[in-house]
Write a protein that holds these residues in place. Sequence first.
Motif, PDB file in Angstrom:
ATOM      1  N   MET A 125       0.855  -1.190   0.000  1.00  9.83           N
ATOM      2  CA  MET A 125       0.000   0.000   0.000  1.00  9.83           C
ATOM      3  C   MET A 125       0.889   1.238   0.000  1.00  9.83           C
ATOM      4  O   MET A 125       1.744   1.404   0.867  1.00  9.83           O
ATOM      5  N   VAL A 184       6.710  11.669  23.819  1.00 10.08           N
ATOM      6  CA  VAL A 184       8.149  11.439  23.969  1.00 10.08           C
ATOM      7  C   VAL A 184       8.371  10.019  24.466  1.00 10.08           C
ATOM      8  O   VAL A 184       7.664   9.566  25.372  1.00 10.08           O
ATOM      9  N   THR A 222       4.502   9.031   9.408  1.00 14.35           N
ATOM     10  CA  THR A 222       4.766   9.402  10.797  1.00 14.35           C
ATOM     11  C   THR A 222       6.172   9.974  10.913  1.00 14.35           C
ATOM     12  O   THR A 222       7.143   9.334  10.529  1.00 14.35           O
ATOM     13  N   PHE A 264       2.576  -5.836  14.520  1.00 14.79           N
ATOM     14  CA  PHE A 264       2.335  -5.441  15.904  1.00 14.79           C
ATOM     15  C   PHE A 264       1.327  -6.353  16.596  1.00 14.79           C
ATOM     16  O   PHE A 264       0.468  -6.950  15.942  1.00 14.79           O
ATOM     17  N   TRP A 284      -3.918   6.856  18.621  1.00 13.21           N
ATOM     18  CA  TRP A 284      -2.555   7.322  18.279  1.00 13.21           C
ATOM     19  C   TRP A 284      -1.684   6.126  17.877  1.00 13.21           C
ATOM     20  O   TRP A 284      -0.953   6.183  16.888  1.00 13.21           O
ATOM     21  N   LYS A 314      -0.357   6.358  14.151  1.00 14.94           N
ATOM     22  CA  LYS A 314       1.014   6.855  14.030  1.00 14.94           C
ATOM     23  C   LYS A 314       2.064   5.754  14.057  1.00 14.94           C
ATOM     24  O   LYS A 314       3.183   5.948  13.583  1.00 14.94           O
ATOM     25  N   ILE A 315       1.741   4.613  14.630  1.00 14.90           N
ATOM     26  CA  ILE A 315       2.756   3.561  14.775  1.00 14.90           C
ATOM     27  C   ILE A 315       2.409   2.343  13.910  1.00 14.90           C
ATOM     28  O   ILE A 315       3.210   1.914  13.083  1.00 14.90           O
ATOM     29  N   VAL A 316       1.246   1.777  14.098  1.00 16.92           N
ATOM     30  CA  VAL A 316       0.875   0.557  13.369  1.00 16.92           C
ATOM     31  C   VAL A 316       0.643   0.857  11.886  1.00 16.92           C
ATOM     32  O   VAL A 316       1.187   0.188  11.014  1.00 16.92           O
ATOM     33  N   MET A 317      -0.144   1.825  11.596  1.00 16.68           N
ATOM     34  CA  MET A 317      -0.515   2.210  10.215  1.00 16.68           C
ATOM     35  C   MET A 317      -0.889   0.971   9.398  1.00 16.68           C
ATOM     36  O   MET A 317      -1.682   0.154   9.862  1.00 16.68           O
ATOM     37  N   SER A 318      -0.294   0.832   8.210  1.00 16.57           N
ATOM     38  CA  SER A 318      -0.682  -0.304   7.359  1.00 16.57           C
ATOM     39  C   SER A 318       0.020  -1.601   7.758  1.00 16.57           C
ATOM     40  O   SER A 318      -0.330  -2.681   7.272  1.00 16.57           O
ATOM     41  N   ASN A 319       1.000  -1.510   8.667  1.00 16.10           N
ATOM     42  CA  ASN A 319       1.797  -2.687   9.041  1.00 16.10           C
ATOM     43  C   ASN A 319       1.084  -3.506  10.121  1.00 16.10           C
ATOM     44  O   ASN A 319       1.625  -3.744  11.210  1.00 16.10           O
ATOM     45  N   VAL A 331       5.385   5.741  26.429  1.00 12.64           N
ATOM     46  CA  VAL A 331       4.998   6.988  25.773  1.00 12.64           C
ATOM     47  C   VAL A 331       3.623   7.408  26.280  1.00 12.64           C
ATOM     48  O   VAL A 331       2.728   6.579  26.453  1.00 12.64           O
ATOM     49  N   THR A 332       3.520   8.689  26.590  1.00 14.57           N
ATOM     50  CA  THR A 332       2.293   9.227  27.155  1.00 14.57           C
ATOM     51  C   THR A 332       1.601  10.086  26.100  1.00 14.57           C
ATOM     52  O   THR A 332       2.225  10.970  25.536  1.00 14.57           O
ATOM     53  N   ILE A 333       0.351   9.791  25.849  1.00 16.95           N
ATOM     54  CA  ILE A 333      -0.406  10.558  24.850  1.00 16.95           C
ATOM     55  C   ILE A 333      -1.380  11.470  25.574  1.00 16.95           C
ATOM     56  O   ILE A 333      -2.323  11.002  26.225  1.00 16.95           O
TER      57      ILE A 333
END
Lengths: 178, 178
Positions: free
Chosen positions: A1, A161, A9, B49, B36, B40-45, B162-164
Amino acid sequence: MATSEASVTRIMVAVNESTIKGYPHASISSKGAFEWTLQKIVMSNTSGFKLLFLHVQVPDEDGFDDMDSIYASPEDFKSLKSRDRARGLRLLEFFVTRCHEIGVACEAWIKKGDPKEVICHEVKRIQPDLLVLGSRGLGPFQRVFVGTVSEFCVKHAECPVVTIKRRLDETPQDPVDD
Amino acid sequence: MATSEASVTRIMVAVNESTIKGYPHASISSKGAFEWTLQKIVMSNTSGFKLLFLHVQVPDEDGFDDMDSIYASPEDFKSLKSRDRARGLRLLEFFVTRCHEIGVACEAWIKKGDPKEVICHEVKRIQPDLLVLGSRGLGPFQRVFVGTVSEFCVKHAECPVVTIKRRLDETPQDPVDD
């Protein structure tokens, strides 16, 4: 994709040089933060991320590194500045080359100042999705003397962070070093 | 590219219920942390994960929620416990269903106790690659009274954290609520 620019990101990684004598280039904790980002977050999704490398150079106020140097002309200071610049560029080259090899987009730049202040300022300006910081994982006693950039940024940076502690088996003889 | 189990990044997400009256299910900050992580991290992958949802239920010491209830037999307490259980399950179902829809592997479980202590204990036991926590983003004055789970976990959890922070436009009327 295919991933459009909007859904990429952007991860800022703050990097610095090692302070260990005879250990040039990137610090153990910088490399740890970078490798963690590649192995645990980016993985095979190389087109989904852009890495932003920020290196903050601390103005050498006490000049300990140059105790044996003699400054006789303005030229001597110019060469000092160009040496700092060369060291900064060599540091960034390490990370940019690695990204290029594995096909992850990146940008890198150098700023001068107090690392914790500059990092938070650059986060505000660049607005990354995540800031990754290496940390020496010092105990409270050691922290009193060396201060920690990561602790400050976790509190003050205006983006999520994550702090990556140096592995125990990578700690140098003097844990304050890196 | 197929991803083997060994190279899957395991992300623990601590989730809780909202305390806002008339706002059932997941808190705004839990959902923010979860979204988030996906965006921002997993997305299409999705195969890279595995998400691990931990919900810590706080024993209802003061029983304010049950001010109007009358306890006449041991059965009444049993039904109270089963109601807690049902609420916890409904919370986890929200996250597990969402993961199932987008094809991300996950696990979810409930523990009882002090959230910050239990989360750090579970991190030690499970050893995730990353712990994601939602945060209400309270100021120092508000923090004195409500305490913050995220601040404790950033310091004590034995994995990167990580804190969102909750988005400003999602803050309820009373910022301590969520």
